[in-house]
Design a protein around this motif. Structure first.
Motif: not given
Length: 313
Positions: A4-13, A15-21
């Motif tokens: 599935p394609v999952i779009l992360f729609a939040a402020k850029s900071e 994304w830095d916190q959540y990408e790896h987790p």
């Protein structure tokens, strides 16, 4: 074939916190082939991991969308979006709940024990002889008995506080005296030597603490609000503090955030302001909640923590 394609729609900071987790959590539930991205053609997106303060406000182009997974516990800033026509799941995260329990318990104990007099009174005066009651003789009322409210009520009851809880619909929780409805609210407020607000922000809960309801509380009662700013009529609270009807207010949430520097809460001697820190979402535990819901969606299983659009939470 990609997952599935999952779009992360939040402020850029974020994304830095959540990408790896998020990538780790998706792999743990068997979705290592999922496409996690901050940019995708709308017609290819299956799920959106969403913060309501992101720039995305129009969901119409996302024609393949299966669900929106909120990063926040509060959904008042997205639930009324007419373009959102797929299931919306709010964040119910054990880490968030634990953080809220710790913050609420800490501030209830602070007020119960009268700690401010000693913390701020380092002036050479020996303030002995003021002994607080034991917890079993102190009544604490929780307004809102959802996941956060129930957890906080349970923790305070475990410390032997006389805990009362109020919700709009009847609930039963072991060790808690529960109240519901309009009549129940009056009963709950009348017991509230310390009151903790953990209601959602809806049209039914706004200004739940106002001049009339504050007048129902015991003289000198303490208000603790880690819930939502609009739950309190600010002017009514300030007036009640000035008259002594309310003894102190510890406030973590406000109608406008950050709280404007000119707001009277900042300088009022009976108000403690904290900067919306009662409970932050932890990326690692929140990512596992999101990944599990995506796994469920792909497996055709019911999603967890779905929002009731009619109730607004």
């Amino acid at each position: 074939m990609p997952g599935p394609v999952i779009l992360f729609a939040a402020k850029s900071e974020r994304w830095d916190q959540y990408e790896h987790p998020l990538r780790t959590a998706l792999s743990e539930v068997g979705l290592s082939d999922a496409v996690l991205t901050t940019q995708a053609a709308p017609e290819t997106v299956d799920y959106i991991v969403y913060a309501p303060n992101s720039r995305m406000q129009d969901f119409t182009p996302y024609t393949r969308l299966k669900a929106v997974l909120n990063l926040w516990a509060g959904v008042e800033d997205v639930v009324g979006n007419d373009t959102l026509r797929v299931p919306l799941a709010r964040m119910v995260d054990h880490g968030l709940t634990e953080g809220m329990v710790e913050w609420v318990t800490g501030h209830v104990l602070r007020h119960h024990l009268g700690m401010d007099a000693h913390i701020h009174g380092q002036d050479g005066v020996w303030r002995a002889g003021i002994v607080p009651p034991l917890a079993r003789d102190r009544s604490v009322t929780i307004l809102g008995l959802g996941a956060l409210g129930a957890a906080c009520a349970g923790a305070l009851a475990a410390l032997n506080f006389d805990v009362h809880g109020w919700s709009r619909s009847p609930k039963t929780i072991d060790g808690i005296t529960t109240h519901s409805g309009k009549a129940g609210l009056a009963d709950a407020l009348g017991k509230a030597e310390i009151i903790v607000l953990l209601l959602p922000d809806t049209s039914d809960t706004q200004n739940v603490l106002n001049a009339d309801t504050l007048a129902l509380m015991p003289t000198g009662a303490i208000v603790v609000n880690p819930g939502r700013g609009p739950l309190i009529d600010d002017d009514a609270l300030l007036a009640a503090l000035d008259t002594g009807r309310i003894g102190h207010a510890t406030l973590d949430v406000f109608r406008t955030e950050p709280l404007p520097p000119e707001h009277p809460f900042w300088t009022h001697p009976k108000v403690t302001v904290t900067p919306h820190i009662a409970s932050e979402t932890r990326a690692a535990s929140a990512s596992r909640v999101i990944a599990e819901n995506i796994r469920r969606g792909e497996a055709g299983e019911p999603l967890l923590h779905l929002v009731d659009r009619d109730l607004g939470y």
